[in-house]
Design a protein around this motif. Structure first.
Motif, mmCIF file in Angstrom:
data_model
loop_
_atom_site.group_PDB
_atom_site.id
_atom_site.type_symbol
_atom_site.label_atom_id
_atom_site.label_comp_id
_atom_site.label_asym_id
_atom_site.label_seq_id
_atom_site.Cartn_x
_atom_site.Cartn_y
_atom_site.Cartn_z
ATOM 1 N N TRP A 19 -5.121 2.997 4.903
ATOM 2 C CA TRP A 19 -4.054 2.707 3.956
ATOM 3 C C TRP A 19 -2.833 3.537 4.303
ATOM 4 O O TRP A 19 -2.920 4.727 4.537
ATOM 5 C CB TRP A 19 -4.518 3.028 2.526
ATOM 6 N N LEU A 20 -1.697 2.883 4.336
ATOM 7 C CA LEU A 20 -0.434 3.560 4.594
ATOM 8 C C LEU A 20 0.365 3.599 3.291
ATOM 9 O O LEU A 20 0.528 2.573 2.643
ATOM 10 C CB LEU A 20 0.371 2.808 5.665
ATOM 11 N N LYS A 21 0.834 4.791 2.937
ATOM 12 C CA LYS A 21 1.634 4.924 1.724
ATOM 13 C C LYS A 21 3.103 4.791 2.094
ATOM 14 O O LYS A 21 3.607 5.504 2.942
ATOM 15 C CB LYS A 21 1.369 6.265 1.056
ATOM 16 N N LEU A 22 3.765 3.858 1.445
ATOM 17 C CA LEU A 22 5.181 3.620 1.694
ATOM 18 C C LEU A 22 6.031 4.519 0.801
ATOM 19 O O LEU A 22 5.577 4.988 -0.248
ATOM 20 C CB LEU A 22 5.511 2.147 1.438
ATOM 21 N N PRO A 23 7.286 4.773 1.191
ATOM 22 C CA PRO A 23 8.153 5.639 0.382
ATOM 23 C C PRO A 23 8.360 5.155 -1.047
ATOM 24 O O PRO A 23 8.601 5.954 -1.953
ATOM 25 C CB PRO A 23 9.489 5.622 1.151
ATOM 26 N N GLY A 30 -3.225 -1.131 7.317
ATOM 27 C CA GLY A 30 -2.680 -1.407 8.635
ATOM 28 C C GLY A 30 -2.907 -0.248 9.564
ATOM 29 O O GLY A 30 -3.738 0.624 9.310
ATOM 30 N N PHE A 31 -2.170 -0.243 10.654
ATOM 31 C CA PHE A 31 -2.287 0.806 11.657
ATOM 32 C C PHE A 31 -1.145 1.796 11.509
ATOM 33 O O PHE A 31 -0.013 1.423 11.239
ATOM 34 C CB PHE A 31 -2.235 0.208 13.062
ATOM 35 N N ASN A 32 -1.442 3.046 11.728
ATOM 36 C CA ASN A 32 -0.445 4.096 11.763
ATOM 37 C C ASN A 32 0.130 4.137 13.175
ATOM 38 O O ASN A 32 -0.457 3.598 14.104
ATOM 39 C CB ASN A 32 -1.120 5.426 11.404
ATOM 40 N N HIS A 33 1.244 4.772 13.368
ATOM 41 C CA HIS A 33 1.851 4.880 14.694
ATOM 42 C C HIS A 33 1.144 5.924 15.553
ATOM 43 O O HIS A 33 1.404 6.033 16.739
ATOM 44 C CB HIS A 33 3.336 5.210 14.570
ATOM 45 N N GLU A 34 0.248 6.687 14.979
ATOM 46 C CA GLU A 34 -0.462 7.723 15.726
ATOM 47 C C GLU A 34 -1.717 7.146 16.371
ATOM 48 O O GLU A 34 -2.350 6.246 15.829
ATOM 49 C CB GLU A 34 -0.829 8.871 14.803
#
Length: 184
Positions: A19-23, A30-34
């Motif tokens: 899970w990606l937390k948006l501002p 989704g996928f993280n950039h790391e």
């Protein structure tokens, strides 16, 4: 007729996902950039221009030795047949004194013009492979990358057909003669 090339340094990237937390406070999966790198593999592929079937080989490096090993595997599938091979101008494909071609009189290499390797149809297949099997995927080893590629090739070959290059109709437009006409 075979279209042959290699796709070097395919990376086994383990992507951070979840899970990606948006501002704005919302979250999405989704996928993280790391990511973490786990090595690379090089893919040699031969696309039969007439049938669309693909034969591939995985190697650690991209040198003349690996190229000739792959070509020996390809030649075994076509005993006694005359084979025309389309290649780009990479130096591993074009040594000054080619003893391998001297021993394989029924094999004929044809090279695409310099800076025009996109004419080689296997490049189209590499694009299909990348978008359908590799893009955004997460791998923890080069072995996983190779297994994914092999599974894709098996599925692809079940419904393989030759590429059909067509020209779309292009409608000519007359250039606008002034800036005022560009706005309309």
């Amino acid at each position: 007729m075979l279209s042959v090339d290699e796709k070097p340094h395919i990376q086994a990237l383990e992507r951070a996902q979840g899970w990606l937390k948006l501002p704005n406070g919302k979250a999405l999966t989704g996928f993280n950039h790391e990511y973490k790198r786990h090595g690379t593999t090089t893919l040699f592929a031969a696309l039969d221009v007439v049938t669309g079937l693909v034969k591939a080989g995985h190697y650690r490096r991209r040198r003349r030795v690996e190229f000739l090993h792959f070509m020996n595997r390809v030649v075994v599938d076509h005993p006694g047949r005359e084979i025309h091979v389309i290649l780009d101008n990479l130096n591993t494909h074009k040594p000054k004194h080619d003893r391998w071609l001297g021993r394989h009189k029924n094999i004929h290499f044809h090279f695409t013009p310099t800076h025009a390797s996109w004419l080689n149809q296997v490049e189209v297949w590499f694009s299909i492979l990348s978008s359908h099997a590799l893009a955004g995927a997460s791998f923890t080893s080069p072995r996983e990358v190779r297994d994914q590629i092999d599974a894709f090739i098996t599925a692809y070959n079940q419904d393989a057909h030759p590429f059909e290059w067509t020209k779309q109709v292009v409608f000519s437009k007359h250039p606008r003669s002034s800036y005022a006409n560009l706005r309309n």
